[in-house]
Design a protein around this motif. Structure first.
Motif, PDB file in Angstrom:
ATOM      1  N   ALA A 109       0.847  -1.313  -0.201  1.00 14.10           N
ATOM      2  CA  ALA A 109      -0.167  -0.023  -0.008  1.00 14.10           C
ATOM      3  C   ALA A 109       0.961   1.283   0.010  1.00 14.10           C
ATOM      4  O   ALA A 109       0.351   2.308  -0.705  1.00 14.10           O
ATOM      5  CB  ALA A 109      -0.976  -0.127   1.195  1.00 14.10           C
ATOM      6  N   SER A 110       1.805   1.156   0.695  1.00  7.77           N
ATOM      7  CA  SER A 110       2.785   2.305   0.772  1.00  7.77           C
ATOM      8  C   SER A 110       3.582   2.609  -0.589  1.00  7.77           C
ATOM      9  O   SER A 110       3.935   3.731  -1.005  1.00  7.77           O
ATOM     10  CB  SER A 110       3.782   2.401   2.102  1.00  7.77           C
ATOM     11  N   ASP A 111       3.706   1.415  -1.374  1.00  4.31           N
ATOM     12  CA  ASP A 111       4.346   1.781  -2.571  1.00  4.31           C
ATOM     13  C   ASP A 111       3.399   2.232  -3.568  1.00  4.31           C
ATOM     14  O   ASP A 111       3.944   3.388  -4.383  1.00  4.31           O
ATOM     15  CB  ASP A 111       4.575   0.201  -3.182  1.00  4.31           C
ATOM     16  N   GLU A 112       2.144   1.855  -3.439  1.00  4.80           N
ATOM     17  CA  GLU A 112       1.178   2.732  -4.192  1.00  4.80           C
ATOM     18  C   GLU A 112       0.722   4.123  -3.962  1.00  4.80           C
ATOM     19  O   GLU A 112       0.700   4.858  -4.732  1.00  4.80           O
ATOM     20  CB  GLU A 112      -0.230   1.800  -4.120  1.00  4.80           C
ATOM     21  N   ALA A 113       1.128   4.589  -2.359  1.00  2.29           N
ATOM     22  CA  ALA A 113       0.870   5.851  -2.056  1.00  2.29           C
ATOM     23  C   ALA A 113       2.082   6.724  -2.620  1.00  2.29           C
ATOM     24  O   ALA A 113       1.623   7.884  -3.026  1.00  2.29           O
ATOM     25  CB  ALA A 113       0.987   5.621  -0.540  1.00  2.29           C
ATOM     26  N   ARG A 114       3.306   6.437  -2.487  1.00  2.00           N
ATOM     27  CA  ARG A 114       4.304   6.798  -3.298  1.00  2.00           C
ATOM     28  C   ARG A 114       4.144   7.170  -4.369  1.00  2.00           C
ATOM     29  O   ARG A 114       4.522   8.345  -5.335  1.00  2.00           O
ATOM     30  CB  ARG A 114       5.666   6.251  -2.895  1.00  2.00           C
ATOM     31  N   ARG A 170       5.420  -0.296  10.189  1.00  2.00           N
ATOM     32  CA  ARG A 170       6.585  -0.805   9.471  1.00  2.00           C
ATOM     33  C   ARG A 170       6.297  -0.724   8.090  1.00  2.00           C
ATOM     34  O   ARG A 170       7.140  -0.402   7.331  1.00  2.00           O
ATOM     35  CB  ARG A 170       7.041  -2.198  10.062  1.00  2.00           C
ATOM     36  N   GLY A 171       5.274  -1.312   7.570  1.00  5.56           N
ATOM     37  CA  GLY A 171       5.140  -1.347   6.467  1.00  5.56           C
ATOM     38  C   GLY A 171       4.611  -0.004   5.718  1.00  5.56           C
ATOM     39  O   GLY A 171       5.168   0.365   4.668  1.00  5.56           O
ATOM     40  N   LEU A 172       4.009   1.066   6.310  1.00  8.06           N
ATOM     41  CA  LEU A 172       4.105   2.274   5.731  1.00  8.06           C
ATOM     42  C   LEU A 172       5.275   3.270   5.738  1.00  8.06           C
ATOM     43  O   LEU A 172       5.264   3.964   4.987  1.00  8.06           O
ATOM     44  CB  LEU A 172       2.722   3.037   6.518  1.00  8.06           C
ATOM     45  N   GLU A 173       5.968   3.249   6.795  1.00  9.38           N
ATOM     46  CA  GLU A 173       7.247   4.064   7.068  1.00  9.38           C
ATOM     47  C   GLU A 173       8.403   3.638   6.654  1.00  9.38           C
ATOM     48  O   GLU A 173       9.299   4.400   6.328  1.00  9.38           O
ATOM     49  CB  GLU A 173       7.237   4.499   8.673  1.00  9.38           C
ATOM     50  N   LYS A 179      17.302   6.726   5.663  1.00  3.08           N
ATOM     51  CA  LYS A 179      17.330   8.452   5.853  1.00  3.08           C
ATOM     52  C   LYS A 179      16.145   8.771   5.629  1.00  3.08           C
ATOM     53  O   LYS A 179      15.640   9.950   6.387  1.00  3.08           O
ATOM     54  CB  LYS A 179      18.400   8.865   4.996  1.00  3.08           C
ATOM     55  N   TYR A 180      15.355   8.228   4.868  1.00  2.00           N
ATOM     56  CA  TYR A 180      14.111   9.043   4.536  1.00  2.00           C
ATOM     57  C   TYR A 180      12.945   8.017   5.031  1.00  2.00           C
ATOM     58  O   TYR A 180      12.961   6.754   4.617  1.00  2.00           O
ATOM     59  CB  TYR A 180      13.725   9.340   3.159  1.00  2.00           C
ATOM     60  N   LYS A 181      11.586   8.559   5.495  1.00  2.00           N
ATOM     61  CA  LYS A 181      10.733   7.750   5.641  1.00  2.00           C
ATOM     62  C   LYS A 181       9.898   7.412   4.472  1.00  2.00           C
ATOM     63  O   LYS A 181       9.814   8.407   3.795  1.00  2.00           O
ATOM     64  CB  LYS A 181       9.817   8.492   6.813  1.00  2.00           C
ATOM     65  N   LYS A 182       9.305   6.494   4.376  1.00  2.22           N
ATOM     66  CA  LYS A 182       8.544   6.126   3.176  1.00  2.22           C
ATOM     67  C   LYS A 182       7.171   7.082   3.327  1.00  2.22           C
ATOM     68  O   LYS A 182       7.060   7.577   2.184  1.00  2.22           O
ATOM     69  CB  LYS A 182       8.178   4.696   2.929  1.00  2.22           C
ATOM     70  N   LEU A 183       6.506   6.918   4.247  1.00  2.37           N
ATOM     71  CA  LEU A 183       5.422   7.716   4.613  1.00  2.37           C
ATOM     72  C   LEU A 183       5.354   8.258   6.078  1.00  2.37           C
ATOM     73  O   LEU A 183       6.316   7.440   6.759  1.00  2.37           O
ATOM     74  CB  LEU A 183       4.174   6.930   4.353  1.00  2.37           C
ATOM     75  N   LEU A 184       4.467   8.814   6.428  1.00  3.82           N
ATOM     76  CA  LEU A 184       4.123   9.124   7.880  1.00  3.82           C
ATOM     77  C   LEU A 184       2.999   8.272   8.265  1.00  3.82           C
ATOM     78  O   LEU A 184       1.979   8.486   7.589  1.00  3.82           O
ATOM     79  CB  LEU A 184       4.146  10.791   8.081  1.00  3.82           C
ATOM     80  N   SER A 185       2.969   7.687   9.065  1.00  3.94           N
ATOM     81  CA  SER A 185       1.764   6.985   9.684  1.00  3.94           C
ATOM     82  C   SER A 185       1.262   7.571  10.968  1.00  3.94           C
ATOM     83  O   SER A 185       1.942   8.376  11.592  1.00  3.94           O
ATOM     84  CB  SER A 185       2.041   5.322   9.765  1.00  3.94           C
ATOM     85  N   GLY A 228       7.260   1.097  17.785  1.00  2.69           N
ATOM     86  CA  GLY A 228       7.352   1.381  16.363  1.00  2.69           C
ATOM     87  C   GLY A 228       7.802   2.757  15.920  1.00  2.69           C
ATOM     88  O   GLY A 228       7.772   3.006  14.605  1.00  2.69           O
ATOM     89  N   ASP A 229       8.227   3.778  16.576  1.00  7.02           N
ATOM     90  CA  ASP A 229       8.632   4.989  16.499  1.00  7.02           C
ATOM     91  C   ASP A 229       7.632   5.677  15.299  1.00  7.02           C
ATOM     92  O   ASP A 229       7.926   6.344  14.268  1.00  7.02           O
ATOM     93  CB  ASP A 229       9.982   5.046  15.699  1.00  7.02           C
TER      94      ASP A 229
END
Length: 860
Positions: A109-114, A170-173, A179-185, A228-229
């Motif tokens: 889902a985070s792939d699709e979001a990006r 974990r899956g979203l971020e 260095k970079y977060k994938k998304l913010l959850s 989970g940070d």
């Protein structure tokens, strides 16, 4: 030399200019996000700071700050932004008890979001639901099956919710060390939120026992913050002990920031700050200025709404200092810098995700796998399941049999294709087998409704209804958005949902146009329902005009005697005045049918597959449904609606074997159905591949392994008052009665036998044997109870593992059960801690006492 960047914001093209060389420290990618944030904040004016603390975060052109949308959704797949993979609703995914698979789903889902974010930026857009901040997971405890939003949670247990919530983050971020977060959850809704929907803007929770707070309502939030940070936490609507959650100094300052050390962002639920001062809501403050100050000083960094527009006035009047704003702004900018949102794309690996992953076969397969694991077999009398694929006449009936939209749940995207349950069954049968679909059984009443939406085309000849939206009430100027609907239209802004990307929540208007050309003579009704006003125009004539009384929900059913081949030009103008926005449109033929008629159509069937339950149209967030036992999205009763109960009873009386498929986001009291049906399968709202997963279980191509993440009670009489937030009498941990089906329960087509558990030095081991004739997966569940604790939970889940065991095979299962697993409430010190003493450790495949092997462990 200058480089140009153009972005669409609020419907206006904005061009930023920034020097090609690094001019300011905030542009230096070698610095930490904290250093960059400190530098940037010092360059902002008061008005700019205010604009940056609202969810629709405005640009600061002179500094190259782009528009930023803090509100996006991916509850179970990217939502409200066009095509995306739609996974089962979260309650269904919780039934998988498979956090590893859940991680893979949210990684997809985070792939699709990006990808969607990159597409929006390249198209010069940044509208709502196109940003990188996603307000999920919902880790509230589902304490009561009447709550309409329960489908958004991961069930009633703190530990299961924690494990699932960590997997989502974990899956979203992405990896913590990247260095970079994938998304913010975002962990929501903090804290102690679990309905009701109808009074959430004024509700006050008082005198909640500290034990319930720390043992039940807070563990998942603490884990997502510390383990989970998680990037964000959303504060809830209601009050606790008189203070609104978004102004709660104890929960936001003392617990979240102080005890847990949360350094991330606190966002408000949408409209929650407005609730502070709105008459009839909390009335905690008197003015927007006072509400703004209270929320910011408590630690709410970002408002979903518009009350924070009062920030400059609050500073001028001395309610706030600019330094108070800087504390929140630093957290907001650290979040944005951690995304790489202000850095060149080539430095951010997540901006390189291949576009072909969007709605890919791999993601569709993940949705399929998760749908399979979410299926919970609750009953299988005389082993009627699995069904034979050949030489069998099957009648399929029920309101959810052929409803693709039901399968999407709420807060969903739009799949490129949905396999309905009827589709899945039809695809499975083989030689000398028939599948007959019997239309007419409804959720709350039986009627044959035939939609003629497939006979609608736009004025340019494209299938569907064309819509144009304006962010004003006069339909003036260039449209803010345009789209074409190919299914019956059902839109509302409940839960602060916009009608389309680019459209405001309130004070907007729309025009919907289509051409109806029936294939045969028919009498249809043009069904319209809207809040606020509308007018219906057919072939240029205004046949219904409700603009004059544009307030509240209004309904029109306009009969049309249509002639085959004749074209009917239909236009609906819609105006939204304030508050609730709602619009429904379809063209239908409808006539009622009796149970006798429906049963007669199943006369030749060897087995009836009844696909019933409820629907996201009936349960959900802050809905305006008041009939048939539903209120505001919640339910007043938990039984299956009467129309379905009576039809199933009639089928049973006619001698039919009924296999019942229940679709719902929560627990349904199915006591009657357990008597009148041979088999019962809980299918939830199973996503885009739900029909395949259901059919796999029905015909034995998949051995069911799902387990209930909630208790299924026998009736609403088993439940305490909905408004009572104490845990006494609630969930498997405190319910003293006998449930219909227990938390953790779920049948298989094979049989498993557990050996005696053993515990040594933080590790638990148990033998697990499959004594049946087919391979299967079992979920090994571990519960703990401090023996001397007479006031606490009956038992509490502390570990679980999904294990695959071949037919006739035996395996040794080892699980971590560290000292921390024995932590519980100590009433002497009013803290959570490990109390030395004896504990029952129970191992099995459900929370039922008869399904558990017990040993005593002494903790020193």
């Amino acid at each position: 030399m200058l480089k140009q960047l153009s972005v669409m914001a609020f419907g206006v093209a904005i061009t930023f200019s920034a020097t090609a060389q690094t001019t300011y420290p905030y542009q230096d990618t070698s610095l930490t996000p904290e250093q960059r944030a400190d530098d940037l904040i010092g360059r902002l004016t008061l008005e700019e700071k205010a604009r940056l603390m609202i969810d629709v975060s405005g640009p600061v052109e002179r500094l190259g700050i782009k528009p930023f949308q803090w509100w996006n959704e991916t509850l179970h797949g990217v939502a409200r932004n066009g095509f995306a993979t739609v996974f089962p609703i979260t309650m269904g995914m919780a039934a998988s008890w498979d956090d590893a698979l859940l991680f893979r789903c949210f990684d997809a889902a985070s792939d699709e979001a990006r990808i969607k974010y990159r597409q929006a930026v390249r198209a010069g857009q940044m509208n709502r639901y196109q940003g990188l901040s996603f307000w999920t997971p919902n880790i509230n405890i589902f304490r009561d099956p009447r709550w309409g939003r329960g489908q958004e949670t991961y069930g009633e247990d703190p530990y299961l919710t924690t494990r699932m919530g960590l997997a989502v983050v974990r899956g979203l971020e992405g990896p913590k060390d990247a260095k970079y977060k994938k998304l913010l959850s975002c962990a929501k809704h903090y804290a102690v939120h679990s309905g009701p929907e109808w009074n959430r803007h004024s509700f006050n929770i008082e005198n909640l026992p500290e034990r319930d707070l720390w043992e039940t309502y807070l563990p998942a939030f603490k884990a997502l913050v510390q383990e989970g940070d998680v990037a964000e936490v959303m504060c809830a609507y209601q009050r606790i002990d008189g203070q609104p959650c978004c102004g709660q100094t104890r929960y936001l300052q003392q617990i979240l920031r102080g005890e847990w050390g949360f350094k991330g962002i606190v966002v408000s639920d949408c409209g929650a700050i407005r609730d502070f001062h709105t008459k009839g809501h909390h009335e905690y403050t008197k003015t927007p200025v006072e509400s703004t100050a209270k929320a910011i000083l408590a630690g709410t960094d970002n408002e979903c709404g518009s009350v924070y527009k009062a920030i400059p006035q609050a500073v001028r009047e001395g309610e706030l200092k600019e330094s108070d704003l800087d504390v929140s702004l630093k957290r907001l900018f650290v979040g944005r810098f951690r995304l790489g949102e202000m850095d060149p794309d080539h430095l951010v690996p997540w901006m390189q995700i291949p576009e072909e992953r969007l709605c890919s076969k791999a993601h569709n397969d993940l949705a399929y796998k998760m749908a399979q694991e979410s299926m919970v077999l609750l009953q299988n009398k005389n082993n009627i399941l699995p069904l034979a694929k050949e030489n069998l006449n099957i009648a399929v009936i029920g309101p959810n049999a052929n409803d693709s939209v039901m399968q999407w749940g709420n807060y969903s995207g739009y799949p490129t294709h949905t396999v309905t349950i009827l589709d899945g069954i039809k695809a499975k049968v083989g030689k000398n087998a028939t599948v007959k679909y019997i239309n007419g059984a409804g959720h709350v009443a039986n009627a044959v409704t035939i939609s003629h939406f497939n006979e609608l085309t736009t004025r340019s000849g494209v299938p569907g209804v064309e819509a144009f939206y304006w962010n004003n009430k006069e339909q003036e100027g260039a449209p803010a958005a345009a789209t074409v609907y190919t299914n019956s239209i059902h839109l509302d802004n409940g839960g602060n949902t916009v009608f389309a990307p680019g459209v405001e929540l309130e004070d907007f208007s729309a025009t919907y146009t289509t051409v109806f050309k029936p294939q045969k003579d028919c009498t249809v009704t043009i069904d319209l329902k809207a809040d606020d006003g509308y007018r219906l125009i057919i072939n240029g004539d205004t046949v219904a005009n409700r603009f004059r009384s544009a307030h509240g929900m209004q309904t029109t059913r306009r009969e049309l005697k249509a002639v085959a081949g004749r074209a009917y030009d239909i236009q609906v103008d819609y105006i939204q005045v304030s508050g609730m926005a709602h619009f429904e449109f379809d063209i239908n033929e409808k006539h009622t049918v009796s149970n006798n008629e429906l049963v007669a159509q199943a006369a030749d069937a060897d087995v009836v597959v009844f696909v019933g339950g409820i629907s996201p149209r009936l349960e959900g967030e802050e809905m305006k449904v008041d009939a048939y036992g539903f209120k505001g999205g919640d339910r007043t009763d938990i039984q299956l609606p009467q129309a379905q109960r009576e039809l199933i009873k009639a089928l049973k009386a006619a001698g039919k074997r009924v296999v019942y498929i229940n679709c719902s986001g929560s627990a349904i009291a199915l006591a009657d159905e357990s008597e009148n049906c041979e088999a019962i399968l809980q299918a939830w709202y199973p996503g885009e591949r739900g029909g395949d997963a259901v059919a796999d279980v029905l015909f034995g191509d998949y051995n069911p392994s799902g387990k209930l993440p909630i208790t299924f009670y026998k009736s609403v009489n088993d439940l305490p008052d909905f408004l009572d937030y104490t845990m006494a009498g609630r969930t498997y941990r405190y319910f003293q009665g006998t449930p219909l089906w227990a938390f953790g329960y779920g049948m298989s087509y094979t049989d498993f036998v557990f050996g005696k558990p053993r515990y040594k030095k933080g590790k638990l081991s148990v033998a697990l044997e499959n004594i049946g004739s087919c391979d299967g997966e079992e979920v090994v569940q571990v519960y703990v109870k401090r023996i001397a604790d007479t006031d606490g939970p009956i038992k509490t889940l502390k570990a679980f593992r999904r294990v695959n065991v071949g037919a006739g095979q035996k395996t040794e299962v080892e699980m971590e059960l560290p000292r921390e697993a024995f932590e519980c409430w100590d009433k002497e010190s009013n803290t959570m801690r490990v109390i030395p003493g004896k504990y029952n450790v129970m191992v099995g495949n459900s929370s039922r006492a008869e399904d558990l092997q017990t040993i005593v462990v002494t903790v020193k």
